[in-house]
Design an enzyme around this catalytic site. Structure first.
Site, PDB file in Angstrom:
ATOM      1  N   ASP A 108      39.253 -69.083  55.554  1.00 37.47           N
ATOM      2  CA  ASP A 108      38.679 -67.939  54.858  1.00 37.47           C
ATOM      3  C   ASP A 108      39.493 -67.738  53.578  1.00 37.47           C
ATOM      4  OD1 ASP A 108      37.463 -65.581  54.140  1.00 37.47           O
ATOM      5  OD2 ASP A 108      38.156 -64.409  55.840  1.00 37.47           O
ATOM      6  N   ASP A 164      36.271 -66.290  67.535  1.00 41.08           N
ATOM      7  CA  ASP A 164      36.076 -65.036  68.264  1.00 41.08           C
ATOM      8  C   ASP A 164      36.009 -63.831  67.341  1.00 41.08           C
ATOM      9  OD1 ASP A 164      38.892 -65.144  67.461  1.00 41.08           O
ATOM     10  OD2 ASP A 164      39.104 -63.340  68.672  1.00 41.08           O
TER      11      ASP A 164
HETATM   12  P1  IMP Z   1      42.516 -67.068  56.492  1.00 43.07           P
HETATM   13  O1  IMP Z   1      43.999 -67.012  56.623  1.00 43.07           O
HETATM   14  O2  IMP Z   1      41.960 -65.886  55.736  1.00 43.07           O
HETATM   15  O3  IMP Z   1      42.007 -68.378  55.940  1.00 43.07           O
HETATM   16  O4  IMP Z   1      41.911 -66.879  57.923  1.00 43.07           O
HETATM   17  C1  IMP Z   1      42.057 -67.860  58.842  1.00 43.07           C
HETATM   18  C2  IMP Z   1      42.053 -67.367  60.261  1.00 43.07           C
HETATM   19  O5  IMP Z   1      41.349 -66.140  60.433  1.00 43.07           O
HETATM   20  C3  IMP Z   1      41.297 -68.407  61.058  1.00 43.07           C
HETATM   21  O6  IMP Z   1      42.214 -69.319  61.610  1.00 43.07           O
HETATM   22  C4  IMP Z   1      40.585 -67.598  62.087  1.00 43.07           C
HETATM   23  O7  IMP Z   1      41.397 -67.490  63.229  1.00 43.07           O
HETATM   24  C5  IMP Z   1      40.403 -66.248  61.459  1.00 43.07           C
HETATM   25  N1  IMP Z   1      39.050 -66.133  60.876  1.00 43.07           N
HETATM   26  C6  IMP Z   1      38.722 -66.121  59.567  1.00 43.07           C
HETATM   27  N2  IMP Z   1      37.406 -65.995  59.391  1.00 43.07           N
HETATM   28  C7  IMP Z   1      36.869 -65.934  60.638  1.00 43.07           C
HETATM   29  C8  IMP Z   1      35.525 -65.806  61.126  1.00 43.07           C
HETATM   30  O8  IMP Z   1      34.527 -65.730  60.395  1.00 43.07           O
HETATM   31  N3  IMP Z   1      35.401 -65.784  62.479  1.00 43.07           N
HETATM   32  C9  IMP Z   1      36.451 -65.869  63.332  1.00 43.07           C
HETATM   33  N4  IMP Z   1      37.721 -65.990  62.919  1.00 43.07           N
HETATM   34  C10 IMP Z   1      37.926 -66.015  61.578  1.00 43.07           C
END
Ligand code: IMP
Ligand code: MG
Length: 184
Positions: A108, A164
């Site tokens: 994300d 989740d």
């Molecule tokens: P980031 O650090 O913002 O890239 O988020 C990464 C982590 O957030 C992932 O490893 C997921 O565990 C969680 N995450 C981000 N987006 C989603 C989503 O749409 N559904 C479920 N988990 C998410």
């Protein structure tokens, strides 16, 4: 498993089907196999979200490899990461001089992977590559080189196939968006 009523009231659309996932995993597995043949790579699954993806992917790869896990928790709300990452479980394996492939469920903001990458690079692996099942388009706050991407999706919150919301829906076989009101 949640009741059918709960599924109906929370889940919106199936955006990636079981068949699409299976097909794409075959393609990714074949690329990984070509790239890592003879290198005895270490696959690092990022818990918890990546456990379903990693276990399906591994069984499509026919070569010598090792598997380990890291469990991380990002502070934030139910649907947004803050970028502050805590390691809940570290590796059992020494990654020094190993060809490492980090397997993650979804990118994300990219902050979780950026943190993990920094953390692992300090340990001097021979190489470090990333494989993510999903990438939310246009959401990355950091420049991340992701070598294998399953699907690029629009930036809405998704569940299923390991992913989740508040520990629910990891056991769905496909990937779903949530109805308005359940995601910010
Ligand atoms: P980031 O650090 O913002 O890239 O988020 C990464 C982590 O957030 C992932 O490893 C997921 O565990 C969680 N995450 C981000 N987006 C989603 C989503 O749409 N559904 C479920 N988990 C998410
Ligand atoms: Mg994750």
């Amino acid at each position: 498993m949640s009741t059918e009523k709960e599924l109906d009231s929370i889940l919106d659309k199936e955006i990636i089907s079981e068949i699409q996932i299976k097909q794409r995993l075959k393609e990714i597995a074949s690329l990984i196999q070509q790239d890592f043949e003879g290198k005895n790579p270490l696959f690092i699954g990022v818990l918890k979200g990546a456990f379903v993806f990693l276990s399906d992917l591994l069984r499509l790869i026919d070569m010598e490899l090792n598997v380990d896990f890291m469990a991380v928790s990002s502070y934030g709300t139910a649907t947004k990461t803050s970028g502050v990452v805590r390691i809940l479980k570290d590796l059992d394996t020494d990654v020094t001089n190993r060809h490492v492939l980090v397997v993650e469920d979804i990118v994300d903001s990219g902050l979780t992977l950026a943190y993990l990458k920094r953390n692992l690079l300090v340990r001097k692996p021979a190489s470090l590559n990333i494989c993510a099942l999903l990438l939310k388009e246009g959401q990355q706050k950091v420049d991340l080189d992701i070598h294998y991407i399953g699907f690029k999706i629009k930036p809405s919150f998704v569940v299923g196939y390991g992913l989740d919301i508040e520990e629910k829906f990891r056991n769905l076989a496909s990937i779903w968006t949530l109805k308005e009101g359940y995601c910010d």
